[in-house]
Motif scaffolding. Sequence first.
Motif, PDB file in Angstrom:
ATOM      1  N   LEU A  81       0.826  -1.204   0.000  1.00 42.75           N
ATOM      2  CA  LEU A  81       0.000   0.000   0.000  1.00 42.75           C
ATOM      3  C   LEU A  81       0.863   1.258   0.000  1.00 42.75           C
ATOM      4  O   LEU A  81       0.617   2.199  -0.756  1.00 42.75           O
TER       5      LEU A  81
ATOM      6  N   VAL B 271      -8.554  -1.134  -3.180  1.00 45.16           N
ATOM      7  CA  VAL B 271      -7.889   0.091  -2.733  1.00 45.16           C
ATOM      8  C   VAL B 271      -8.039   1.121  -3.830  1.00 45.16           C
ATOM      9  O   VAL B 271      -7.790   0.841  -4.997  1.00 45.16           O
TER      10      VAL B 271
ATOM     11  N   PRO C 110      -6.400   7.287   1.067  1.00 39.20           N
ATOM     12  CA  PRO C 110      -6.652   5.930   0.587  1.00 39.20           C
ATOM     13  C   PRO C 110      -7.671   5.240   1.489  1.00 39.20           C
ATOM     14  O   PRO C 110      -7.699   5.480   2.690  1.00 39.20           O
TER      15      PRO C 110
ATOM     16  N   PHE D 203      -9.456   1.380   2.328  1.00 43.80           N
ATOM     17  CA  PHE D 203      -9.411  -0.060   2.145  1.00 43.80           C
ATOM     18  C   PHE D 203     -10.806  -0.603   2.370  1.00 43.80           C
ATOM     19  O   PHE D 203     -11.425  -0.338   3.393  1.00 43.80           O
TER      20      PHE D 203
END
Length: 155
Positions: free
Chosen positions: A6, A30, A38, A40
Amino acid sequence: MDLRKLKTLIDLVSESNVTELEITEAEGKVRIVKGGAPVFVPAPVAAAAPALTAIAPAASAAQQEAAAPAAAAPAAAAGASITAPMVGTFYRAPNPTADAFVEVGTQVKEGQIVCIIEAMKILNEIEADRSGTIKQILVENGQAVEYGQPLFIIE
């Protein structure tokens, strides 16, 4: 998705001209937007598995206000939706001088072409995934659409 992967993706987006990146894997999805946070989203879990909760960074008040009208519009309409199967530009007709494939009130059959989405100079005909009547057109002609975005409400 592990944190190192990530972090690498975030660094790649921040150092490039890319403004948005979305990746889907078995563990979830993502989406990284330059200037945004960001998020998730876990993959759907089987009914026997314990429930999982995703923790997303808190959005600023301005981001929440901007997202609220967009989220409320599709939810207000009743019926099923025909969604965009890809990212691209939405067109209601095969060419600028032709009639639209469908209008509000048009009866459609499963498999009937309802619009075109242009992606990478390729015109993709989008078909109705069910039979019914077009109750609402949610996208303007020539508007950019995202994967999964509702295009039509059909009953």
